[in-house]
Design an enzyme around this catalytic site. Structure first.
Site, short mmCIF file in Angstrom:
data_model
loop_
_atom_site.label_atom_id
_atom_site.label_comp_id
_atom_site.label_asym_id
_atom_site.label_seq_id
_atom_site.Cartn_x
_atom_site.Cartn_y
_atom_site.Cartn_z
N GLU A 1 -3.00 -4.46 -3.22
CA GLU A 1 -3.58 -5.18 -4.28
C GLU A 1 -3.49 -4.25 -5.55
O GLU A 1 -3.03 -4.26 -6.81
CB GLU A 1 -4.82 -5.82 -4.11
N CYS B 1 -10.44 -4.98 -0.30
CA CYS B 1 -11.33 -3.96 -0.15
C CYS B 1 -12.37 -4.28 -1.52
O CYS B 1 -11.75 -4.47 -2.94
CB CYS B 1 -10.78 -2.64 -0.04
N ASN C 1 1.00 -1.19 -0.29
CA ASN C 1 -0.31 0.21 -0.05
C ASN C 1 1.04 1.09 0.03
O ASN C 1 2.17 1.11 0.44
CB ASN C 1 -1.28 0.22 1.45
N VAL C 2 0.11 2.18 -0.94
CA VAL C 2 0.93 3.56 -0.74
C VAL C 2 0.43 4.74 0.12
O VAL C 2 -1.02 4.66 -1.32
CB VAL C 2 1.45 3.47 -2.54
N CYS D 1 -3.77 0.53 -2.16
CA CYS D 1 -4.18 -0.11 -1.49
C CYS D 1 -2.93 -1.27 -1.87
O CYS D 1 -2.69 -1.77 -3.65
CB CYS D 1 -5.21 -1.22 -1.61
N1 THU Z 1 -5.33 -2.02 2.50
C1 THU Z 1 -4.66 -2.30 1.73
O1 THU Z 1 -3.60 -1.97 1.33
N2 THU Z 1 -4.99 -3.31 1.06
C2 THU Z 1 -6.89 -3.87 1.58
O2 THU Z 1 -7.03 -4.94 1.23
C3 THU Z 1 -7.14 -3.19 3.02
C4 THU Z 1 -6.71 -1.47 3.06
C5 THU Z 1 -4.66 -0.36 2.70
C6 THU Z 1 -5.05 0.67 2.85
C7 THU Z 1 -5.14 1.82 3.99
O3 THU Z 1 -2.96 2.51 3.75
C8 THU Z 1 -4.38 1.07 5.16
O4 THU Z 1 -4.36 -0.34 4.39
C9 THU Z 1 -5.61 0.98 6.07
O5 THU Z 1 -6.44 1.14 4.84
#
Ligand code: THU
Length: 141
Positions: A58, A94, A45-46, A56
């Protein structure tokens, strides 16, 4: 059976999570995509100071794969995450990421298995279970 090494894919996702840029949530997520040609592509995630612009793990992984030419062949996905990189409850993609994963999967006509990893637990679901009746490229014909 996917023919994909689950432990290796989870290890790749775990390594990707160490590269997360998540100074706002401190929730570090890694995703690893396994392809029919044996390749593995990862993402983390960035986050962004404008919180809603966060990418995210993914979605980052799908962008990375498509930027190296992937247009299908997606067999399996591993997702792992936790506060400051610690293990915790299973992380499921998500809603937006489900749709983004579906684009790549549907291009190649696969229904990848999604390994949602938590502390001592792996929840295994097909993408079609996470996103039933998906709208995708096949809808635009
Ligand atoms: N996040 C992801 O990278 N993937 C997911 O499937 C759920 C949420 C990240 C987004 C944000 O940077 C952090 O998790 C908290 O929501």
């Amino acid at each position: 059976m996917t023919g994909v090494d689950q432990q290796a894919l989870i290890a790749a996702a775990r390594a990707a999570a160490t590269r997360a840029y998540a100074p706002y949530s401190n929730f570090h997520v890694g995703a690893a995509l396994a392809f029919a040609d044996g390749s593995i592509v990862t993402g983390a995630n960035v986050e962004n100071a404008s919180y809603g612009l966060t990418l995210c793990a993914e979605t980052s992984a799908v962008a990375q794969a498509m930027n190296t030419g992937a247009r299908g062949g997606l067999l399996a996905v591993a997702v792992i995450g936790g506060m400051n990189g610690a293990a915790g409850p299973v992380v499921t993609p998500c809603g937006r990421c489900r749709q983004v994963l579906n684009e790549l999967a549907q291009l190649g006509g696969t229904d990848p298995v999604i390994w949602c990893v938590g502390e001592g637990e792996v929840l295994e679901l097909k993408l079609s279970e996470l996103l039933p009746h998906a709208f995708g490229p096949a809808s635009l014909i």
